[in-house]
Scaffold this motif. Structure first.
Motif, mmCIF file in Angstrom:
data_model
loop_
_atom_site.group_PDB
_atom_site.id
_atom_site.type_symbol
_atom_site.label_atom_id
_atom_site.label_comp_id
_atom_site.label_asym_id
_atom_site.label_seq_id
_atom_site.Cartn_x
_atom_site.Cartn_y
_atom_site.Cartn_z
ATOM 1 N N LEU A 142 1.507 -3.579 1.823
ATOM 2 C CA LEU A 142 2.612 -2.707 2.227
ATOM 3 C C LEU A 142 2.163 -1.641 3.217
ATOM 4 O O LEU A 142 2.812 -1.422 4.252
ATOM 5 N N MET A 143 1.073 -0.976 2.939
ATOM 6 C CA MET A 143 0.660 0.145 3.783
ATOM 7 C C MET A 143 0.184 -0.335 5.150
ATOM 8 O O MET A 143 0.515 0.271 6.181
ATOM 9 N N SER A 144 -0.597 -1.417 5.179
ATOM 10 C CA SER A 144 -1.088 -1.905 6.473
ATOM 11 C C SER A 144 0.064 -2.418 7.320
ATOM 12 O O SER A 144 0.098 -2.193 8.546
ATOM 13 N N ARG A 145 1.017 -3.095 6.715
ATOM 14 C CA ARG A 145 2.158 -3.592 7.488
ATOM 15 C C ARG A 145 2.990 -2.437 8.027
ATOM 16 O O ARG A 145 3.444 -2.460 9.181
ATOM 17 N N THR A 146 3.212 -1.427 7.191
ATOM 18 C CA THR A 146 4.014 -0.284 7.632
ATOM 19 C C THR A 146 3.329 0.439 8.784
ATOM 20 O O THR A 146 3.962 0.768 9.798
ATOM 21 N N ALA A 147 2.035 0.687 8.641
ATOM 22 C CA ALA A 147 1.313 1.459 9.652
ATOM 23 C C ALA A 147 1.188 0.707 10.973
ATOM 24 O O ALA A 147 1.272 1.309 12.046
ATOM 25 N N GLN A 148 0.992 -0.611 10.905
ATOM 26 C CA GLN A 148 0.697 -1.370 12.124
ATOM 27 C C GLN A 148 1.935 -1.983 12.772
ATOM 28 O O GLN A 148 1.901 -2.323 13.950
ATOM 29 N N LYS A 149 3.010 -2.121 12.013
ATOM 30 C CA LYS A 149 4.183 -2.801 12.565
ATOM 31 C C LYS A 149 5.396 -1.893 12.723
ATOM 32 O O LYS A 149 6.379 -2.284 13.349
ATOM 33 N N GLU A 150 5.351 -0.692 12.146
ATOM 34 C CA GLU A 150 6.485 0.219 12.266
ATOM 35 C C GLU A 150 6.020 1.517 12.905
ATOM 36 O O GLU A 150 4.829 1.816 12.993
#
Length: 883
Positions: free
Chosen positions: A549-557
């Motif tokens: 969740l955190m890596s996707r949020t930081a890198q994609k949003e």
């Protein structure tokens, strides 16, 4: 010493000294045809499943026939020369592309007298298609060369006469005897050091994406080294004979031979697939080799992944048994050490931890005691004693898994996690096979690779790397790679919960379905079974399910958007979950690939952590308003500029040139640096500034302020690409009065060339002062490995409420891709208002905010026709065509 081939064995190249005899060329041609026919037969039998040991032995015998015939053809009967096969050929095994290593034993007078005949001999073999490596030495020279280079000795240890009598064989054996060179103790220490150095060159792991079957850790060279040591120390290279000497158990010999044959089969097939001498299992050959070996894709696992898992498991077993045998050779040479009791159950023997009782282990409790003792005395323990390691291996099939174990044993395991060195304990348990018995799901991912460039380790080795990163957070020693991890770790209430989450986060890889969800099920079952409380179980399960969740949020949003932070904070819910997730995310990304974690990702995760913590402190029922955030950032930036000596009037002038969105999305220190860059700039001027960021070598932040022009973004990206800089993130903003306000995070594409900040400022500014259409992406050859990881491209559009069109795409990454995409956007007369760049191994996932560039200067969203045209152009680009 003869002038012909004196020294180490090297391929014999025919040259000016060649003296062909009658019909040598015709004879060599016939031999070449016969060898090709024989090799075709061996390949066909290999494909039919013939024993690889028989194939390599028969191939050596075929080559023997032709080498001996060439010797008889070229060398006079009266010549005082002897011919031996050495190295692997001397062992009586020849793989399809192996060298044919030969030693001519001759005194200097004899080799000089026969120089022309020897030149003819080697030349005719070369013409026949045999990759001959040769040396011509006297007995004294053999001794001297062996003394100077231990690899020469190892090749002589397996010398086999091809044209030599018994006396000559014994004389060569004597010339390389321990009495003259490398006595057993020296030989053992040198070969052990050589083995360890060789392992270090491959990162001390067999779990490389493109492993070397021969030289890598756990490869065939390791098995050969054990044979050489046995021959020098015990007097026999036959591993079965070592059973009688007490050096190996019958089960260990059987297992080692099984894995050697498995590795040999891979090597034989690799030589066939590569059709050249190749020991590295490169991506180019993995899929063809898997198909040739009969592996087939299943619903959950690719054929190539099945093959590679078999290799990794074989290599791990070779390493495990090899380590035991090295210890036993050491004891053979130095004698049994007097046991030094640690307690009533365990001793130290020459620094190795050993069970005191011959009846050890009686049950799993004894095994857990071993690891607890090891952790408690780690500073004094060199490793596990070979006899205890063997007893443990023999006991593995009898050990229960956590479901079958008693409540007491389950608690004993949890005590290991709460005790000293928990990560080292888990790592030792994994490498000795205990963890796979205790948690069967872990055994299924042991040696499991994923055929991509994002995950450079097998699943089990990645898991251990993640745990190692977590251990570094707990060490109290600051690691400059991680900005905040060492500050967050002490706040954990129960660190063992995070270790369990790390252990289970990828445990369901390869089963089909979402591995996060399946792994969450496994984690919940384990935690409930071992007796964790409901809240603790829920924490571990949540971490496994949400570990991306955190890596996707930081890198994609866009984490500068308050809505993004609020949405993420709502999913995380509280500070305790945030702390655990932050640490797991950092450890997970850094444990995926040595190249994946960088200063930019570190700051990205830290920024998301900090912003989320502030949102939680404010209260999720009171999300921050956009105006409030902008005002807060503006005030902080003003204070920084005031501290630098700028008065309010000067600061107001700077701020007037800066977009409001910059204060929404930028950091105060970044905005202050950009504001200073705008001092004294005139209307219509372009300004470029660059500065190093954090501790990452070569990383730069590049700021561009300029009047907006069509194709400006594409020109900037193309020039950065030509400067050898890869873009990690792009923040593209519209400034006041038709200006652009762009910021790029970049790192060197090639660490051998790292342009300085001054160089980037000067060259980029000069390029932007000229015609933009002259700045084109550099043409590059696609890296070899990328062609094996083709990702079906996906292009999507979305209409935003701000009148812009969001373009998102997924495709195979390659050098210069972003520059080519930017050129496509320029050719489509589109303006870029924002860009988010994310690369995961070979996978590029980028997002752009676009509008059309209409004559009146108004940015309009893309209509259906324009979207379709852009989609087609991008798909054309992704296929490697020119933009």
């Amino acid at each position: 010493m003869s002038a012909v081939g004196a020294g180490d064995a090297t391929p014999a190249q025919p040259g000016a000294e060649r003296h062909p005899g009658p019909d040598d060329s015709a004879w060599a041609g016939q031999v070449r045809e016969q060898l090709a026919e024989a090799d075709a037969g061996f390949a066909a039998r290999f494909d039919e499943g013939a024993e690889v040991d028989r194939l390599v032995a028969e191939r050596a015998a075929v080559v023997d026939t032709h080498v001996q015939a060439a010797w008889q053809r070229c060398i006079p009967l009266e010549a005082q020369l002897a011919l031996f096969a050495v190295g692997g050929y001397g062992r009586g095994e020849l793989f399809p592309q192996s060298d044919v290593d030969l030693l001519v034993l001759a005194e200097p007078e004899a080799s000089t007298a026969c120089a022309d005949a020897l030149a003819r001999f080697f030349a005719v073999l070369w013409d026949a298609g045999l990759p001959v490596g040769h040396a011509v030495r006297s007995l004294e020279q053999c001794t001297e060369a062996s003394r100077e280079d231990i690899s020469v000795l190892t090749s002589l240890l397996e010398a086999r006469p091809l044209a030599a009598n018994e006396l000559e064989r014994r004389e060569l054996q004597t010339a390389a005897s321990p009495r003259l060179v490398w006595p057993p103790q020296d030989f053992f220490e040198a070969k052990r050091r050589e083995l360890r150095d060789r392992h270090a060159r491959y990162g001390d792991t067999s779990d490389n994406l493109e492993p070397n079957l021969k030289e890598g850790p756990g490869g065939l060279r390791d098995v050969q080294t054990l044979h050489w040591m046995a021959l020098r120390i015990i007097g026999t290279a036959d591993l079965e004979a070592l059973v009688a000497f007490g050096q190996l158990g019958a089960d260990e010999v059987t297992t080692l031979e099984r894995e050697r044959r498995a590795l040999s089969r891979l090597r034989f097939g690799l030589h066939l697939v590569a059709d050249k001498r190749e020991e590295r299992l490169r991506f180019d050959y993995q899929k063809p080799l898997a198909a040739r070996l009969g592996f087939e894709d299943t619903g959950d696992t690719l054929a190539v992944e099945q093959m590679m898992q078999g290799f990794y498991r074989s290599a791990a077993i070779v390493l495990r048994i090899g380590e035991r045998l090295l210890q036993r050779f050491e004891e053979q040479l130095e004698g049994e050490a007097e046991p030094e009791p640690i307690d009533e159950r365990f001793d130290l023997r020459r620094g190795y931890l050993a069970a005191s009782s011959d009846a050890w282990p009686r049950d799993l409790g004894d095994v857990f005691d071993l690891f607890a003792t090891w952790a408690a005395h780690a500073d004094a323990v060199r490793g596990l004693h070979s006899h205890t390691a063997r007893e443990l291996a023999e006991a593995l099939p009898r050990l229960p898994g956590f479901k079958q174990a008693s409540a007491e044993l389950r608690q004993r395991f949890m005590q290991l996690l709460r005790g000293p060195q928990p990560v080292q304990t888990l790592t030792r348990m994994a490498r000795l096979g205990v963890l796979g018995r205790w948690i069967p799901a872990f055994a299924r991912v042991s040696g499991r690779m994923q055929f991509d460039l994002f995950h450079v380790y097998t699943v089990d080795q990645h898991t251990l790397a993640v745990l190692k990163n977590l251990a570094s957070f707990a060490s109290g020693q600051r690691d400059e790679r991680f900005a905040m991890a060492h500050e967050v770790w002490p706040r954990l209430r129960k660190p063992e919960l995070l270790l369990l989450a790390g252990l289970f986060h990828d445990i369901a890889k390869g089963r089909g379905g979402d591995h996060s969800e399946l792994g969450g099920d496994d984690a919940r079952e384990f935690c409930e079974t071992v007796g964790l409380s409901a809240p603790d179980t829920a924490m571990v399960e949540w971490l496994v399910r949400q570990h991306l969740l955190m890596s996707r949020t930081a890198q994609k949003e866009d984490i500068t958007e308050p809505e993004v932070i609020h949405r993420f904070a709502a999913k995380v819910a509280d500070r305790e979950h945030l702390d655990h997730l932050y640490l797991l995310t950092c450890a997970d990304i850094a444990g995926t690939s040595p190249k994946l974690w960088n200063a930019w990702k570190d700051r990205l995760m830290a920024d998301l952590y900090t912003a989320t913590r502030l949102a939680m402190r404010r209260g999720l029922e009171h999300p921050v308003a956009l105006e409030e955030r902008i005002a807060e950032i503006r005030d902080t930036t003003r204070a920084m500029l005031s501290a630098l000596g700028h008065d309010d009037a000067a600061i107001d002038e700077m701020f007037a040139r800066m977009p409001d969105a910059g204060f929404q999305r930028g950091r105060p220190d970044q905005l202050a640096w950009q504001a200073v860059a705008l001092r004294g700039i005139g209307a219509g001027d372009t300004r470029v500034r660059a500065r190093p960021v954090t501790a990452q070598a070569g990383a730069l932040e590049v700021f561009v302020y300029s009047p907006n022009r069509d194709g400006l973004f594409a020109a900037i990206v193309a020039k950065l690409d030509r400067l050898g800089l890869a873009i990690l993130q792009a923040r593209v903003l519209d400034g006041p009065d038709g200006t652009i306000f762009d910021t790029f995070e970049v790192i060197p594409s090639d660490p051998r060339y790292t342009p300085t900040a001054d160089e980037v400022e000067r060259k980029l500014a000069a390029a932007l002062d000229g015609p933009l259409d002259r700045i084109r992406p550099a043409r590059r050859t696609q890296p070899r490995h990328l062609k094996h990881f083709r990702i079906p491209p996906q292009v999507a559009f979305d209409e935003g409420s701000d009148g812009r069109t969001t373009l998102s795409f997924v495709c195979t990454d390659r050098p210069g891709l972003l520059a080519e995409v930017a050129a496509v956007l320029r050719n489509q007369s589109l303006r870029v208002h924002d860009a988010r760049i994310a690369t995961f191994g070979e996978r590029a996932e980028d997002v752009f905010q676009l509008t059309t560039s209409d004559p009146e200067g108004r940015g309009l969203p893309l209509d259906d026709a324009h979207q379709q045209a852009l989609r087609e152009a991008l798909l054309h680009c992704f296929e490697g065509e020119s933009a």
